[in-house]
Design an enzyme around this catalytic site. Structure first.
Site, mmCIF file in Angstrom:
data_model
loop_
_atom_site.group_PDB
_atom_site.id
_atom_site.type_symbol
_atom_site.label_atom_id
_atom_site.label_comp_id
_atom_site.label_asym_id
_atom_site.label_seq_id
_atom_site.Cartn_x
_atom_site.Cartn_y
_atom_site.Cartn_z
ATOM 1 N N ASP A 81 53.305 30.498 71.339
ATOM 2 C CA ASP A 81 52.053 30.472 72.092
ATOM 3 C C ASP A 81 52.253 30.863 73.553
ATOM 4 O O ASP A 81 51.849 30.134 74.468
ATOM 5 C CB ASP A 81 51.403 29.093 72.019
ATOM 6 C CG ASP A 81 51.202 28.611 70.592
ATOM 7 O OD1 ASP A 81 51.035 29.453 69.700
ATOM 8 O OD2 ASP A 81 51.205 27.385 70.370
ATOM 9 N N GLU A 257 40.603 31.754 68.371
ATOM 10 C CA GLU A 257 41.230 30.803 69.299
ATOM 11 C C GLU A 257 42.031 31.533 70.354
ATOM 12 O O GLU A 257 42.049 32.770 70.394
ATOM 13 C CB GLU A 257 42.127 29.824 68.527
ATOM 14 C CG GLU A 257 43.202 30.484 67.709
ATOM 15 C CD GLU A 257 43.902 29.536 66.733
ATOM 16 O OE1 GLU A 257 43.461 28.372 66.605
ATOM 17 O OE2 GLU A 257 44.876 29.955 66.094
#
Length: 586
Positions: A81, A257
């Site tokens: 991430d 997202e």
């Protein structure tokens, strides 16, 4: 170390109260007592030394670097991430860390190729309370942004621990630490900040659809809020849905997202991950004339994905997505994103790693260069950059060896704890690293007395020297390969009656099973080793410092894979000690 402080007096008072509560919690769990034992010197605590991790992946053997090349991924191991920002010639990058402590590693670079880790954004218990958090919870999907309007860095993240929710911390200099967290008044996950040229600020994040409007499993939305820079809080009533479902709601897209807003040529671009972290992962882009929308998807989405390629392609990189963009030192754009390198059985033992690709933004929309075809293990360097990875303190890349004798005054940032500070159970001595065992096993969702490294290769060896004689069957020290509290291997010394045994235990779905045990004489330090060749892991030991003997046969890495164990983390290699051992030799 001087730290930046932010917030009003009432806010600081509330944080002081929180710290007091957390100290009480740590005391109840016995951690405070262990810290005192460390100061007094635990006479029989295990001491680890001569730690050697060596990566040996075939892809790097077959693809040696030529001048002007560097390896992709740029950060190997479970550093997923990624988010990135730039101030002048300095680049800063952060990653998810879940229940690892300290949380949110922070990397620095001058050129997007050579990286050093400068610390962690959440390195104090007052910032991050994960003491009762499952390994794949905690903090994830951070964003880091530099605001030139007030010369301040912001790190915003979702914290599924301690009732924190979405938080932001700030710093004038990431090398000098971060503020206490500001709790933000919104639900959802994956928040990021955007600072416009006019000084206004916005937060975008993933959220559930409005109540009663959920259409299918995985239906999510992207919301935007105005952000008050003085109060460090979203402005109530300014929330607005700017993406419903994804690029095309009629196709039932899932898990939109990880949003980020960028401004180019007076227009606002929103990039998001779509498809969920897994085989359907991708990156998509939208455009608007306002940061608050409406946003129109690009006609050429996705702009990054590996999902439609031959599953049997060599040197496979998969799950590409969750990206962030930045302008490089050569004036061109680059994107960092997560991806995986599965082993020969398609298992994900290393976890999600950080990759980079150049981005072509010569047209209206950004497109990852070669982001829709099989990724290569090497890339060309940005113009004028020299590859110094693994040298001069820069993070290593490719096949490398990391040796640590624990004699440095400052512990390498690659060593991390789980659910609590490392300082609560370890101290550095003349002989090596001493670990004072907690009465906690790896199967419990509590802070463990274990110091971890991330597995960074599919094929590797890890060796350490252990000086230790267990006093009872409740004591054990050795090494662990840990995917989670319910999936892991333990390889270490314990006692049965008057005898010392070396044991190998496999825990799957929380159920332990003894694979092998061997009575041994411990007259001098013992060397413990685990060697992985793809999915096969072999544990061995040496009592003379020369010859290694296997304990049991090769074991499967299945339980070390997210395919089996679930969750979001990669395998952690740990130096482990406990006074609550439940492994019984036979």
């Amino acid at each position: 170390m001087k730290r930046n402080t932010f917030g009003s007096a009432p806010q600081r008072k509330r944080r002081l109260t929180l710290r007091c509560v957390l100290v009480a919690l740590l005391s109840l769990m016995g951690l405070a007592g262990n810290s005192q034992n460390l100061k007094n010197g635990a006479k029989k605590a295990p001491v680890f030394s001569n730690s050697v991790y060596e990566g040996n992946d075939k892809v790097y053997q077959d693809n040696p670097l030529k001048p002007g090349e560097f390896y992709n991924p740029i950060v190997q191991g479970a550093y997923p991430d990624p988010a990135i920002t730039r101030k002048g010639k300095d680049y800063y990058m952060v990653h998810s860390s879940f229940a690892i402590f300290p949380g949110v590693p922070v990397f620095h670079s001058k050129d997007l190729v050579n990286w050093t880790q400068m610390g962690h954004a959440l390195d104090r218990v007052s910032q991050l309370d994960v003491h009762d958090t499952g390994i794949s919870q905690g903090v994830y999907a951070p964003d880091i942004e530099y605001n030139p309007n007030n010369d301040t860095f912001y790190m915003i993240v979702t914290a599924f621990a301690g009732g924190a929710g979405n938080i932001v911390v700030k710093s004038k200099d990431p090398a000098k630490g971060w503020s206490e967290p500001f709790k933000l008044n919104f639900e959802g996950i994956d928040p990021s900040l955007f600072f416009d040229d006019n000084g206004k600020a916005y937060v975008v994040h993933n959220d559930a659809p409005d109540k009663g409007k959920e259409l299918y499993e995985g239906h999510r939305v992207i919301k935007v809020w105005d952000y008050d820079l003085e109060k460090d809080q979203v402005i109530a009533g300014t929330d607005k849905i700017i993406v419903d479902g994804g690029v095309d709601l009629s196709k039932k897209p899932i898990w939109i997202e990880a949003p980020h807003i960028f401004k180019k040529n007076g227009r606002y671009y929103l990039i998001c991950a779509e498809g969920g972290t897994g085989g359907n992962h991708s990156e998509v882009v939208f455009v608007s004339d306002s940061p608050r929308g409406p946003y129109t998807p690009a006609p050429n989405n996705p702009i990054l994905s590996q999902r439609h390629l031959n599953p049997n392609r060599p040197n496979k990189v998969d799950w590409a997505g969750h990206a962030d963009l930045v302008e490089g030192p050569d004036g061109k754009h680059y994107g960092v994103f997560l991806g995986i390198r599965p082993n020969e059985k398609n298992r994900v033992n290393i976890g999600r790693e950080t990759f980079i690709l150049p981005v072509d933004w010569s047209g209206e929309f950004p497109v990852f260069v070669n982001g829709l075809i099989p990724m290569e293990p090497k890339l060309k360097m940005p113009a004028g950059v020299e590859n110094k990875t693994g040298k001069e303190g820069f993070f290593p890349n490719g096949n490398f060896t990391f040796t640590d004798n624990f004699i440095s005054k400052k512990l390498d940032y690659r060593w991390v704890g789980l659910r609590g500070p490392r300082e609560a159970f370890m101290t550095q001595t003349r002989k090596g690293l001493q670990i004072n065992p907690f009465p906690v096993s790896l199967k419990e969702v509590k802070p463990t007395s274990t110091l971890f490294l991330r597995q960074q290769h599919n094929s590797f060896s890890y060796t350490t020297t252990l000086e230790y004689t267990p006093a009872s069957e409740k004591e054990l020290a050795g090494i662990t390969l840990l995917q989670s509290e319910k999936f892991h291997y333990v390889f270490g010394l314990t006692r049965k009656g008057k005898d010392v045994y070396l044991v190998l235990e496999r825990t799957e779905k929380g159920a332990p099973s003894l694979l092998a045990s061997q009575k041994i004489e411990v007259r001098q330090p013992i060397q413990l080793r685990v060697k992985a060749e793809g999915d096969a892991y072999q544990f061995s030991y040496s009592t003379n410092g020369k010859n290694f003997m296997d304990l049991g046969g090769p074991v499967s890495g299945d339980i070390l894979s997210t395919n089996v164990a679930g969750g979001f983390t990669g395998t952690l290699i740990g130096l482990y000690a406990t006074s609550a051992n439940d492994v019984q030799p036979q």
